[in-house]
Scaffold this motif. Structure first.
Motif, PDB file in Angstrom:
ATOM      1  N   TYR A   4       0.886  -0.996  -0.102  1.00 54.23           N
ATOM      2  CA  TYR A   4       0.031   0.053  -0.053  1.00 54.23           C
ATOM      3  C   TYR A   4       0.916   1.141  -0.193  1.00 54.23           C
ATOM      4  CZ  TYR A   4      -3.622   3.362   1.692  1.00 54.23           C
ATOM      5  OH  TYR A   4      -4.280   4.446   1.733  1.00 54.23           O
ATOM      6  N   HIS A   5       1.874   1.150   0.944  1.00 50.45           N
ATOM      7  CA  HIS A   5       2.736   2.518   1.212  1.00 50.45           C
ATOM      8  C   HIS A   5       3.432   2.508  -0.033  1.00 50.45           C
ATOM      9  CE1 HIS A   5       1.247   3.418   4.825  1.00 50.45           C
ATOM     10  NE2 HIS A   5       1.523   2.390   5.222  1.00 50.45           N
ATOM     11  N   PHE A   6       4.102   1.720  -0.958  1.00 48.66           N
ATOM     12  CA  PHE A   6       4.867   1.647  -2.162  1.00 48.66           C
ATOM     13  C   PHE A   6       4.045   2.190  -3.064  1.00 48.66           C
ATOM     14  CE2 PHE A   6       5.514  -0.240  -6.376  1.00 48.66           C
ATOM     15  CZ  PHE A   6       6.760   0.360  -6.625  1.00 48.66           C
ATOM     16  N   VAL A   7       2.779   1.778  -3.296  1.00 46.21           N
ATOM     17  CA  VAL A   7       1.878   2.190  -4.376  1.00 46.21           C
ATOM     18  C   VAL A   7       1.446   3.740  -4.055  1.00 46.21           C
ATOM     19  CG1 VAL A   7      -0.480   2.313  -5.303  1.00 46.21           C
ATOM     20  CG2 VAL A   7       1.012   0.089  -4.976  1.00 46.21           C
ATOM     21  N   LYS A   8       1.225   3.995  -2.754  1.00 45.31           N
ATOM     22  CA  LYS A   8       1.082   5.452  -2.257  1.00 45.31           C
ATOM     23  C   LYS A   8       2.334   6.427  -2.886  1.00 45.31           C
ATOM     24  CE  LYS A   8      -0.223   8.284   1.643  1.00 45.31           C
ATOM     25  NZ  LYS A   8      -0.663   8.018   3.091  1.00 45.31           N
ATOM     26  N   TRP A   9       3.434   5.824  -2.474  1.00 45.16           N
ATOM     27  CA  TRP A   9       4.597   6.606  -3.074  1.00 45.16           C
ATOM     28  C   TRP A   9       4.637   6.778  -4.431  1.00 45.16           C
ATOM     29  CZ3 TRP A   9       8.478   4.513  -5.866  1.00 45.16           C
ATOM     30  CH2 TRP A   9       9.686   5.416  -6.186  1.00 45.16           C
ATOM     31  N   PHE A  10       4.292   5.736  -5.066  1.00 40.46           N
ATOM     32  CA  PHE A  10       4.658   5.681  -6.697  1.00 40.46           C
ATOM     33  C   PHE A  10       3.570   6.777  -7.224  1.00 40.46           C
ATOM     34  CE2 PHE A  10       3.322   3.963 -10.883  1.00 40.46           C
ATOM     35  CZ  PHE A  10       4.490   3.868 -11.380  1.00 40.46           C
ATOM     36  N   VAL A  11       2.513   6.596  -6.685  1.00 41.92           N
ATOM     37  CA  VAL A  11       1.300   7.616  -7.398  1.00 41.92           C
ATOM     38  C   VAL A  11       1.787   8.985  -7.047  1.00 41.92           C
ATOM     39  CG1 VAL A  11      -0.992   8.269  -7.291  1.00 41.92           C
ATOM     40  CG2 VAL A  11      -0.533   5.972  -7.072  1.00 41.92           C
ATOM     41  N   ARG A  12       2.232   9.276  -5.799  1.00 43.40           N
ATOM     42  CA  ARG A  12       2.796  10.546  -5.410  1.00 43.40           C
ATOM     43  C   ARG A  12       3.989  11.004  -6.323  1.00 43.40           C
ATOM     44  NH1 ARG A  12       3.867  11.620   0.550  1.00 43.40           N
ATOM     45  NH2 ARG A  12       2.028  10.169   0.745  1.00 43.40           N
ATOM     46  N   THR A  13       4.805  10.213  -6.609  1.00 46.38           N
ATOM     47  CA  THR A  13       6.037  10.468  -7.184  1.00 46.38           C
ATOM     48  C   THR A  13       5.700  10.591  -8.922  1.00 46.38           C
ATOM     49  OG1 THR A  13       7.382   9.015  -5.895  1.00 46.38           O
ATOM     50  CG2 THR A  13       8.128   9.533  -8.376  1.00 46.38           C
ATOM     51  N   LEU A  50      -5.224   9.159  -6.264  1.00 42.84           N
ATOM     52  CA  LEU A  50      -4.751  10.497  -6.085  1.00 42.84           C
ATOM     53  C   LEU A  50      -5.142  10.811  -4.683  1.00 42.84           C
ATOM     54  CD1 LEU A  50      -3.067  12.704  -7.098  1.00 42.84           C
ATOM     55  CD2 LEU A  50      -5.192  13.890  -7.951  1.00 42.84           C
ATOM     56  N   ILE A  51      -6.252  10.361  -4.192  1.00 45.54           N
ATOM     57  CA  ILE A  51      -6.388  10.989  -2.832  1.00 45.54           C
ATOM     58  C   ILE A  51      -5.970  10.105  -1.847  1.00 45.54           C
ATOM     59  CG2 ILE A  51      -8.543  11.032  -0.981  1.00 45.54           C
ATOM     60  CD1 ILE A  51     -10.353  11.410  -3.398  1.00 45.54           C
ATOM     61  N   GLY A  52      -5.570   8.879  -2.164  1.00 42.35           N
ATOM     62  CA  GLY A  52      -5.000   7.906  -1.080  1.00 42.35           C
ATOM     63  C   GLY A  52      -3.329   8.271  -1.114  1.00 42.35           C
ATOM     64  N   ARG A  57      -3.166   9.449   6.286  1.00 37.85           N
ATOM     65  CA  ARG A  57      -3.573   7.986   6.726  1.00 37.85           C
ATOM     66  C   ARG A  57      -3.912   6.978   5.723  1.00 37.85           C
ATOM     67  NH1 ARG A  57      -8.266   9.268  11.119  1.00 37.85           N
ATOM     68  NH2 ARG A  57      -8.036   7.052  11.185  1.00 37.85           N
ATOM     69  N   THR A  58      -3.687   5.692   6.150  1.00 41.47           N
ATOM     70  CA  THR A  58      -4.039   4.680   5.343  1.00 41.47           C
ATOM     71  C   THR A  58      -5.545   4.658   5.117  1.00 41.47           C
ATOM     72  OG1 THR A  58      -2.094   3.228   6.086  1.00 41.47           O
ATOM     73  CG2 THR A  58      -3.760   2.232   4.995  1.00 41.47           C
ATOM     74  N   LEU A  59      -6.066   4.524   3.938  1.00 40.76           N
ATOM     75  CA  LEU A  59      -7.423   4.381   3.726  1.00 40.76           C
ATOM     76  C   LEU A  59      -7.833   3.203   3.145  1.00 40.76           C
ATOM     77  CD1 LEU A  59      -7.835   7.802   1.679  1.00 40.76           C
ATOM     78  CD2 LEU A  59      -8.450   7.319   3.829  1.00 40.76           C
ATOM     79  N   ARG A  60      -9.145   2.870   3.259  1.00 42.76           N
ATOM     80  CA  ARG A  60      -9.831   1.651   2.770  1.00 42.76           C
ATOM     81  C   ARG A  60     -10.868   2.297   1.707  1.00 42.76           C
ATOM     82  NH1 ARG A  60     -11.879  -3.116   5.611  1.00 42.76           N
ATOM     83  NH2 ARG A  60     -11.605  -3.919   3.739  1.00 42.76           N
ATOM     84  N   PHE A  61     -10.908   1.510   0.739  1.00 46.66           N
ATOM     85  CA  PHE A  61     -11.860   2.220  -0.613  1.00 46.66           C
ATOM     86  C   PHE A  61     -13.013   1.193  -0.760  1.00 46.66           C
ATOM     87  CE2 PHE A  61      -7.622   4.227  -1.380  1.00 46.66           C
ATOM     88  CZ  PHE A  61      -7.977   5.663  -1.490  1.00 46.66           C
ATOM     89  N   LEU A  79      -4.859  -3.486  -2.186  1.00 45.09           N
ATOM     90  CA  LEU A  79      -4.813  -1.878  -1.670  1.00 45.09           C
ATOM     91  C   LEU A  79      -5.864  -1.547  -0.858  1.00 45.09           C
ATOM     92  CD1 LEU A  79      -3.710  -0.252  -5.060  1.00 45.09           C
ATOM     93  CD2 LEU A  79      -2.276  -0.846  -3.030  1.00 45.09           C
ATOM     94  N   LEU A  80      -6.421  -2.620  -0.131  1.00 44.00           N
ATOM     95  CA  LEU A  80      -7.490  -2.501   1.033  1.00 44.00           C
ATOM     96  C   LEU A  80      -8.733  -2.022   0.483  1.00 44.00           C
ATOM     97  CD1 LEU A  80      -5.306  -0.893   3.622  1.00 44.00           C
ATOM     98  CD2 LEU A  80      -5.627  -3.247   3.241  1.00 44.00           C
ATOM     99  N   ALA A  81      -8.970  -2.021  -0.873  1.00 49.03           N
ATOM    100  CA  ALA A  81     -10.493  -1.727  -1.258  1.00 49.03           C
ATOM    101  C   ALA A  81     -11.623  -2.915  -1.230  1.00 49.03           C
ATOM    102  CB  ALA A  81     -10.497  -1.429  -2.797  1.00 49.03           C
ATOM    103  N   PHE A  82     -12.790  -2.756  -1.103  1.00 44.72           N
ATOM    104  CA  PHE A  82     -13.721  -3.817  -0.962  1.00 44.72           C
ATOM    105  C   PHE A  82     -14.811  -3.426  -1.961  1.00 44.72           C
ATOM    106  CE2 PHE A  82     -14.582  -0.556   2.338  1.00 44.72           C
ATOM    107  CZ  PHE A  82     -15.930  -0.317   2.400  1.00 44.72           C
ATOM    108  N   PRO A  83     -15.787  -4.618  -2.556  1.00 46.97           N
ATOM    109  CA  PRO A  83     -16.589  -4.160  -3.278  1.00 46.97           C
ATOM    110  C   PRO A  83     -17.987  -4.021  -2.448  1.00 46.97           C
ATOM    111  CG  PRO A  83     -16.326  -6.596  -3.202  1.00 46.97           C
ATOM    112  CD  PRO A  83     -15.151  -5.978  -2.170  1.00 46.97           C
TER     113      PRO A  83
END
Length: 88
Positions: A4-13, A50-52, A57-61, A79-83
């Motif tokens: 999750y934190h890697f993807v967060k960093w990647f999107v921010r980058t 983008l919001i994440g 904080r860590t979010l669940r979508f 990435l902690l999402a749920f349907p």
């Protein structure tokens, strides 16, 4: 959580490095812990990542159930999402 934190960093980058940045207002008002609901005006498919990426904080979508088909569903769950079934 490392993924999750890697993807967060990647999107921010990508957004800050290649696209010129994002304007985020009011992050100082987010409590450091406890429950909360974050609701955005959803105008694009890029809004959730983008919001994440800028949220402190860590979010669940929650996402429409149709998005959870293979292979996207695996990524979303990682990435902690749920349907959610729309209309129910």
């Amino acid at each position: 959580m490392a993924w999750y934190h890697f993807v967060k960093w990647f999107v921010r980058t990508v957004f800050f490095g290649l696209m010129g940045g994002v304007n985020s207002v009011g992050r100082e008002n987010v409590p450091p812990k406890g429950r909360l609901i974050v609701a955005s005006v959803h105008i694009s498919h890029i809004d959730p990542p983008l919001i994440g990426s800028v949220f402190p904080r860590t979010l669940r979508f929650m996402a429409k159930q149709e998005l959870f088909k293979f292979p996207l569903g695996i990524l979303l769950r990682s990435l902690l999402a749920f349907p959610v079934k729309r209309g129910e």
